[in-house]
Every structure is written in C-alpha cells, then in structure tokens.
Design an enzyme around this catalytic site. Structure first.
Site, mmCIF file in Angstrom:
data_model
loop_
_atom_site.group_PDB
_atom_site.id
_atom_site.type_symbol
_atom_site.label_atom_id
_atom_site.label_comp_id
_atom_site.label_asym_id
_atom_site.label_seq_id
_atom_site.Cartn_x
_atom_site.Cartn_y
_atom_site.Cartn_z
ATOM 1 C CD GLU A 60 -1.887 -2.346 1.239
ATOM 2 O OE1 GLU A 60 -0.761 -2.688 1.669
ATOM 3 O OE2 GLU A 60 -2.779 -3.171 0.980
ATOM 4 C CG HIS A 129 -10.143 -7.102 7.009
ATOM 5 N ND1 HIS A 129 -9.032 -6.521 6.434
ATOM 6 C CD2 HIS A 129 -9.772 -8.373 7.317
ATOM 7 C CE1 HIS A 129 -8.051 -7.404 6.381
ATOM 8 N NE2 HIS A 129 -8.471 -8.539 6.921
#
Lengths: 327, 397, 78
Positions: A60, A129
């Site tokens: 990322e 998440h």
C-alpha cells in the site's frame, strides 16, 4: 429515474472519469483481473485495458506513493485501497506527502490524487477489516474526506474529487455496496462542500454520514410514528466539515444526536459536538449526545458485531430520551 | 493595573447583573468607595471597590455575569494607561508551568451545582428574553433528567403571562424577588444540611442584669438614643468570639480559616418572607450606641434591598435573634462556609434559682449550632458561657 | 394633637416601616405588633417617629400603652 446499486454507481463514476479524461487511470490490488475486492471495477480492465486499469503488488505504501508521483507528474490517478485498515501502511505517503506537498512547495505542486477505500463494519470481517477510519483522516489538513452515502453521491462525487487540486479520500461503506437507490439522470454533478438535509424535521437533528445515514432515516420513520419529527443531516464531507448546515439544523430543532460508526473517543462525532457547543450552545434544549460504535475491536460473531455497531433501535432510544424523556 | 471583579456576595451567589456604574472611566477611586450597583436575589447591592487608583474599561450594563468576571480595571499610582487587553494578557503569559494533578471533578461540580437550576441553555436564554424568572421554573422541568427546557418556559408564560414577564430596562430595581430569594435560601441551607455536620448546644441566661441596665440607660434618653436588647446580645457575642475565634471564620478547602475581624451577620427577616444576614463590621470594636446605629441602618437597608457588597461578602458568623414576639428558642442552620450560628429566643419571666432561693427572672435561651469539623461541644459550651458572662456585666460591654 | 392628626401621623410613620401595611384592617384594640408583624426594631422606629412627630416624650416603661391604635390615640392626644 433508474434504480441502481451503490456498487454500480461507483463503477459508472470510474468509467465516466476514464472516458472523460485520458490522464485518468485506476490502480490497486486486484482491481483488474479480479474486478476489485468488492467488485467495483469489474469489467473495466476489458473495457479500458491494462494501461489504465493496473493491478499492483500488495504494497500500500508503494501504491499510494506511485499515486502521489503520478499526480505530481500531471496524471489523475484513482487509487483503490482494498479496505481502509490497509491504508495505515500508506499513511506516510498520504499524510506526509499527499497532504503536505502543496503547502511545503508554496503552492507550486498540486497533488490531484483520489484514493478510494472501503470502510466500516457489518459484514463479519472482524477486527482487522471493519474499521471506520474516515474520522481519523478528517483530522489531517491538506486532505479532503468524502463519505458518499447515496447512489447519487457515489455516482458523482468522484468527478468533483478528480477536479479538485487537493488529494481527496473517498470512503465507500462496505454495507452500502449492495444498497439500491434511485438515480436521477437529470443530475450530472454534485458539490463536495456541503452537508445535506436528507429529511426535514422539527424536534431533533440526527447528524450522520455513510452507512449510518440509512439507519438514521429508518430511525426517523420510527420516531415519526411516536410523533417525533427528526431531521436527518448527511454530512457527505468530513473535511472540510460543513458546520453551517449542522448549526442551522440545530437552530431549528434545538436538539442534536450525532450518529457515527467510528469509535466515540476523539472521533469526528466529538468534533461536531464541540462545534455545536461552541457555535450554538444557546440553541440547545437538551444535552448533545452521540451514538457511536462500542470501543472495542469490531467482533466477528454476528450478534456481537451487531451489538458493537450503532443500530436503529439505539438511535431511536437516544432520540426519544432527548425529546420526551417521560414518554 | 488591577482588576475589579464581580464580587461573591455569599456562597449562594453564582452570578450578578451589573445595573449601574456610579463612576466614569478615568475617575479616581479609593478603597471602600461604592462604584457600582449589582442586582442579586438579595436586592440591588452597592458594590464597593477595595483598590485605589484610576478606574477604566467599565464593563457594559445589564449582563448577567459569573462571580469573578472582570468589571473594570484600576490603574494604580505610577502606572500609565494601557489598553484593556494588556490587563489580562501578561498574567497569562507569566503563568508558571501548570503542575498536572489528578483531581476528581465530582465534588467541585456538585458544589458548583448547588443552587443552580437545571435548565437547557436554550431555555435559559428564552426565559431571559421573555423575562421569566428562573425561580418560577424550578421543579417544573420536563426535559431529560428533569431539566427545564423550552416547552417549560413557554408553559410558564402561558400560565402567568403578566406575572412571568418582569419589567426590563436598566432602571435599578431596589428590593428583591421573594421567589428568587427562597430558592437561594433553599440552596444554601440545603448545602449546609448536606455538608456540615452540625452539633447543637443550648443554655439559659439570666437576662435580669442586662434588662435592668438597659431600662436605666433608656430611661434617661429620648427614643432615638435608646438601645434594644439585641445590641447587648450582639456585643456580648462579639466579646465572646474574641476569646473563641474558632467559631468566627470559614470552612474552606477542607480546613478552617479564621476571619480577619469579627463581622457577625445579623439575620434580618424581610417583610413578605425571606431573610438576609448582612455583616456588622468589627462588632467587637464598636460601642453600644454605635452598634445600635449600625443595626438600625442595616435593617432599614436590608429591607429596602440596598445593602453594600462587603456586608454580604464578609459575615464571619451568623447571629439570629427572634425578638420579643418570637419563639422561646431557636436552633440555627449554619450559612456555609461559616462554621457557626448563635441563636437567641424570646426573653421571658421564668422561675429561677438565685442564691438558693426561687425567684422570677427574665430568662433568655441561647443556642449554638456549630460545625463539628472545626470545633467540639466542649469549646462550644465555653463560647455560650462566655456570652452569658458578658451579659451579666452589661456596663462593661 | 387631635385624634385625626394622631392617626395621620401613625399612618405616615408606619408607611416608612411597613409599607404594605393596611391600617384600615387593624382593629382599635388589636396589638399592632402582631397585626402588622412589627419586630422590636420596627416598634422602636414607630416610637421614635411618634415622639418626634408629636413632640410628646414617650418613656420606655410606657411602651405597652402604645401597643394598640386606641392606646396611641389616648397617649398622644391626652
């Protein structure tokens, strides 16, 4: 008018952006061949080719950094971060570079980067998440933070974000992807400056955003059967925050309940409460109150997850307590 | 540069409304001057200043402000004029690095809440606009936790449209609102009974010598120079308090602080209900005629709602005298943060043993209610004995 | 002083002591102190006012004779 899912609205927005501007491209993990973790970019690789729909490694910080570089070099990147928890790995690029460069260069460099992230809980994705980090990002000067809650905003906010010279983060709630809504074809653009009154009322302002919007609208329906007219404010943009719309609503209703799926402590809901107290204390006829997520990592088990997140019944109960405690 | 602040006129006062300035910016003021009038539940109070210098930066009138708010600045000799902000800013800059300590906010908050009506900010403002007295709303809240909210204010107006709306304007309104005063008394006495562990002592005093002395004094004088028994009681208490200073002062921050002087608050019942106990300053140092003059003046001004700030801020103990038509005895409630209240009942003839013989004597019941955190009954008994002794020798008072 | 003058004086003095007092509602033989809720300071002020207004010296031992309106009339108009 046509009925459309939120996911489809996001996809149409990206397709329209890619068609409108050759500088625009999409990159992220599994956005190409797989069609996106939440299926938003499905079919776009076939339509636009691998130059403009780019699968990236699972890195990322690298993805975001490449996005910053591309934006600096004159492109209009749309970066997808699979879920916002992964954005923590990209935080250095987002905060130290994307948000800062325009200021550090005295306005010589703009970073017209758009980062889309999935956010929120409610689909049993457990503690790692299910975060709602949009309130965190709203803390950072130099960023704009959008939280589309309707198909219209999902369809049109992206264009406004790409047109903005600043880095813009768009948080798409994972529960909303399957939600359906009416899309008015007559509307071709939306602003990314103002909150919106989604339902008018006289007794209490429910201030919210994202997936808490449909919950607040459902709560307002239920409150109406008890004779309580709730006004529902969709913030739409968490940074810069449109306090004027919130304050104007509180001036009408004199009561304010803030509903935020983020954790309570140090949250955007706290910021809104502080602004209302600051600018409209003498309009308040009841304490400022909030419905937020329980301050625990979001649980996996369905019943525990439901208990941890704001629910319609919580909103109804809190609103009733503020409006007519006796009843 | 020094600040002139909204004074605290008793533990039950949180805010005051400045309604009149008696000075102009640039006027020279000296210690003890009455410079302003503040409206409180005890009437319009003439506020004294305890600074010498040139007054400036006068605050605007007709605003309800918390105790401690800066009302004006005073430039003391040797200082030159400076803008208003300069009076505040240097202090803030020079403040030492704060020492961070963990303090429980609870006690402070509950103390601050005493006497404060639970009302929403919007309702408070609406009540002010409509001229609805907050006291009229007490106990009528229908909001969360019993708070008064907008609908309660509106309901109060529709109940008593004429009464609820008070006259507005900046005319100084002398006198006081009985409902507001009742609420203040309720708050102060409620706090007293919650916080102060009272103990009580009573004693009987032979008032014969004092009565005889008084009759002789008064017989030689026209009415305006005559003394009331109350003056002897006041002086006797002041005398006894000199010997027992533990009853003359304040319980604050977990400890006793003796008052700088003997300033008994003299309880004055007000016509139409309520009472106020303003200070008679340095009662131990005044002669009986001086005390009589002071008391007459004080009673008259208390009832007219025209007391001075120091009279409300300074009482170091309360004295209550039921008088000739009152009850036989009284057990008082301490006015916090004071630590004692002395009460006198009605003087009445009673059988009494004098030198082993039964005699009819004018007897006076005296009582002490005192704060057990500061003193014990043994000392309290000595104080009462001291008062009784002093009254046996009225010529020395 | 005739009786009317005495009553006018009483009214004037009491107006300064107990402004809300209504003398018309007080019986001739009623104790003024009870009827108008006068304490000893009020009563002393009444005596001072009556004495100064009428020029009549009022001894303290005579106070009980001035507890009623009738008593005051008799005392001052004697």
């Amino acid at each position: 008018m046509s009925t459309i899912t939120y996911r489809e609205a996001c996809r149409q927005a990206i397709r329209a952006a890619l068609q409108a501007d050759p500088r625009c491209f999409v990159m992220g993990e599994d956005v190409g061949r797989y069609g996106g973790c939440y299926g938003v970019t499905k079919g776009l690789l076939e339509e636009f080719g691998p130059q403009r729909i780019r699968d990236t490694p699972l890195a990322e910080n690298g993805i975001a950094g490449a996005g910053v570089g591309a934006a600096l070099a004159g492109l209009r990147p749309i970066v997808e971060i699979m879920t916002c928890n992964f954005s923590l790995l990209a935080l250095d690029q987002i905060m130290n570079n994307a948000a800062s460069l325009a200021h550090m260069s005295g306005g010589q460099f703009a970073v017209p980067l758009v980062i889309r992230m999935a956010t929120g809980g409610g689909r049993q994705l457990a503690a790692q998440h299910s975060h709602s980090l949009e309130g965190w990002y709203a803390h950072i000067p130099g960023l704009k933070v959008l939280v589309p809650a309707t198909v219209e905003d999902a369809r049109h906010m992206l264009a406004a974000a790409l047109a903005d010279p600043n880095p813009v983060l768009i948080f798409e709630h994972i529960v909303l992807y399957n939600a359906e809504g009416e899309l008015d074809e007559a509307v071709s653009a939306v602003d990314i400056e103002h909150a919106k009154v989604r339902r008018s009322g006289t007794d209490i302002s429910l201030v919210t955003y994202g997936n808490s919007l449909p919950k607040c609208l459902a709560a307002a329906d239920e409150l109406a059967t008890a004779g309580i007219q709730a006004e529902v404010i969709d913030l739409r943009v968490l940074r810069p925050l449109d306090s004027a719309t919130v304050i104007a609503s509180v001036r009408r209703t004199h009561r304010c309940l803030i509903v935020d799926e983020g954790w309570r402590s140090g949250s955007i809901s706290a910021e809104i409460a502080a602004r209302v107290a600051d600018e409209a204390l003498y309009e308040l006829d009841a304490p400022l109150r909030r419905v937020c997520s329980a301050e625990v990592p979001v649980p996996y088990a369905a019943h525990m997850e439901a208990a941890a997140l704001p629910q319609v019944a919580d909103i109804v109960a809190a609103a009733r307590a503020l409006v007519s405690p006796a009843g | 540069m020094a600040d002139f602040l909204m004074p605290s006129l008793g533990a039950d006062m949180e805010t005051g409304k400045l309604v009149q300035w008696l000075v102009k910016p640039g006027d020279r003021v000296k210690f003890g001057d009455v410079v302003a009038v503040v409206e409180t539940h005890k009437g319009a109070i003439d506020v004294e200043i305890f600074l010498d210098g040139v007054i400036d930066n006068l605050a605007p009138l007709d605003q309800e402000v918390p105790v401690g708010t800066v009302l004006a600045t005073v430039r003391q000799s040797g200082e030159t004029a400076a803008p208003a902000v300069a009076a505040v800013a240097p202090a803030a800059v020079a403040a030492p690095v704060p020492v961070i300590t963990e303090v429980s906010a609870e006690p402070a908050r509950s103390a601050a809440n005493v006497g404060r009506i639970r009302i929403s900010p919007a309702a408070r403002q609406r009540a002010q606009q409509l001229g609805v007295e907050l006291a009229a709303l007490a106990g009528r809240g229908t909001g969360e936790g019993g708070a008064v909210c907008l609908r309660d204010v509106e309901a109060a107006v529709s109940r008593h449209p004429a009464e609820a709306t008070a006259a507005t304007g900046s005319d100084v309104h002398r006198g006081f609102d009985p409902a507001q005063m009742r609420q203040a008394i309720a708050a102060a006495m409620g706090r007293s009974k919650r916080e102060i562990p009272h103990y009580y002592l009573t004693d009987s005093i032979d008032f014969g010598a004092a009565a005889q002395w008084l009759a002789a004094w008064n017989a030689e004088r026209p009415p305006e120079q005559r003394l009331l028994p109350a003056v002897l009681l006041l002086k006797a208490c002041a005398r006894a308090l000199l010997a027992y200073p533990q009853f003359n002062g304040f319980y604050e921050d977990g400890g006793f602080r003796a008052a700088a002087g003997i300033h008994p608050g003299w309880a004055v019942s007000l016509r139409g209900g309520g009472l106020v106990a303003p200070a008679i300053h340095d009662a131990d140092r005044q002669t009986l005629p001086q005390l009589m003059t002071a008391m007459r003046d004080l009673v008259q001004r208390a009832r007219a709602g025209s007391l001075r700030s120091s009279e409300l801020a300074d009482p170091s103990i309360t004295l209550t005298n039921l008088g000739e038509r009152g009850a036989e005895s009284v057990l008082g409630v301490i006015y916090p943060p004071q630590v004692a209240i002395i009460g006198f009942g009605r003087v009445q003839p009673r059988p009494w043993v004098v030198d082993g013989q039964l005699a009819v004597r004018p007897l006076l019941n005296v009582s002490l209610a005192a704060d057990h955190r500061v003193t014990d009954g043994h000392l309290g008994g000595q104080l009462l004995a001291g008062i009784g002794d002093a009254l046996q020798h009225p010529d020395t008072l | 002083m005739d009786k009317d003058e005495v009553m006018a004086l009483v009214g004037k003095v009491l107006a300064g002591i107990a402004p809300e007092a209504d003398l018309a509602g007080v019986g001739d033989d009623e104790d003024l102190r009870a009827a108008l809720d006068l304490d000893s300071m009020d009563f002393l002020n009444l005596i001072i006012g009556l004495s100064q207004g009428s020029g009549v010296a009022i001894a303290e031992k005579d106070y009980p004779r001035l507890f009623t309106l009738q008593g005051i009339r008799d005392y001052l108009s004697a």
